[in-house]
Design an enzyme around this catalytic site. Structure first.
Site, PDB file in Angstrom:
ATOM      1  N   ASN A  45      -0.840  -2.091   5.887  1.00 11.89           N
ATOM      2  CA  ASN A  45       0.046  -3.230   5.561  1.00 11.89           C
ATOM      3  C   ASN A  45       0.108  -3.810   6.843  1.00 11.89           C
ATOM      4  O   ASN A  45      -0.077  -3.232   8.180  1.00 11.89           O
ATOM      5  CB  ASN A  45       1.426  -2.966   4.915  1.00 11.89           C
ATOM      6  CG  ASN A  45       2.061  -1.611   5.585  1.00 11.89           C
ATOM      7  OD1 ASN A  45       1.337  -0.610   6.259  1.00 11.89           O
ATOM      8  ND2 ASN A  45       3.215  -1.729   5.428  1.00 11.89           N
ATOM      9  N   GLU A  58      -3.418  -2.689   0.198  1.00 12.73           N
ATOM     10  CA  GLU A  58      -4.327  -2.863  -0.713  1.00 12.73           C
ATOM     11  C   GLU A  58      -5.041  -3.967  -0.820  1.00 12.73           C
ATOM     12  O   GLU A  58      -6.244  -4.113  -0.813  1.00 12.73           O
ATOM     13  CB  GLU A  58      -3.706  -2.584  -2.172  1.00 12.73           C
ATOM     14  CG  GLU A  58      -3.252  -1.262  -2.566  1.00 12.73           C
ATOM     15  CD  GLU A  58      -1.570  -1.309  -2.019  1.00 12.73           C
ATOM     16  OE1 GLU A  58      -1.169  -1.910  -0.918  1.00 12.73           O
ATOM     17  OE2 GLU A  58      -0.674  -0.752  -2.917  1.00 12.73           O
ATOM     18  N   CYS A  92      -0.337  -6.580  -5.724  1.00 10.65           N
ATOM     19  CA  CYS A  92      -1.392  -6.079  -5.651  1.00 10.65           C
ATOM     20  C   CYS A  92      -2.488  -5.616  -6.830  1.00 10.65           C
ATOM     21  O   CYS A  92      -3.582  -5.359  -7.003  1.00 10.65           O
ATOM     22  CB  CYS A  92      -1.535  -4.653  -4.836  1.00 10.65           C
ATOM     23  SG  CYS A  92      -0.928  -4.921  -3.071  1.00 10.65           S
TER      24      CYS A  92
END
Ligand code: THU
Length: 135
Positions: A45, A58, A92
């Site tokens: 992230n 992700e 995601c």
């Protein structure tokens, strides 16, 4: 080519997590995405002072893979420094579903223990474009 096992993919996600830039939430996430050709693409992230611009691990992994020419994926591992398994957010899940419902998702905790589900199990009835007829 050596087979990338689920445990290995989870370890790669835990390793990618070390690069997370999360000064605002303090919540670091790592992801590792196994492409059909056996290559693994990682992500972490990346947060921003304008919070809404932050990006999940992700999607960083997925966009990284797509930017390098991959469209077909076997599995995605996601890991955080938590006791509980780290589960992908809804955004995601939608992005992952774009590339196929059969993709395996390994949701891991800090020790590398994980639970598995498929992309479609995580997001049944994902949004799909269904253009109205032009008359
Ligand atoms: N985060 C991820 O990287 N993946 C998820 O699936 C959920 C949340 C990140 C976003 C933000 O940087 C931090 O975790 C806290 O929400």
């Amino acid at each position: 080519m050596t087979r990338v096992t689920p445990a290995k993919l989870v370890n790669m996600a835990l390793e990618a997590r070390k690069h997370a830039y999360a000064p605002y939430s303090g919540f670091k996430v790592g992801a590792a995405l196994l492409a059909a050709d056996g290559e693994v693409f990682t992500g972490c992230n990346v947060e921003n002072a304008s919070y809404g611009l932050s990006m999940c691990a992700e999607r960083v992994a997925l966009f990284n893979a797509v930017a390098q020419g991959r469209r077909s994926f076997i599995a995605l591992a996601v890991a955080a420094d938590t006791e509980d398994y780290c589960s992908p957010c809804g955004a995601c899940r939608q992005v992952l579903a774009e590339f196929g419902g059969d993709i395996a998702v390994y949701m891991a905790n800090k020790d590398g223990a994980f639970r598995a589900a498929t992309a479609v199990e995580l997001l049944p009835a994902a949004f799909a474009l269904n253009y109205p007829q032009v008359r």
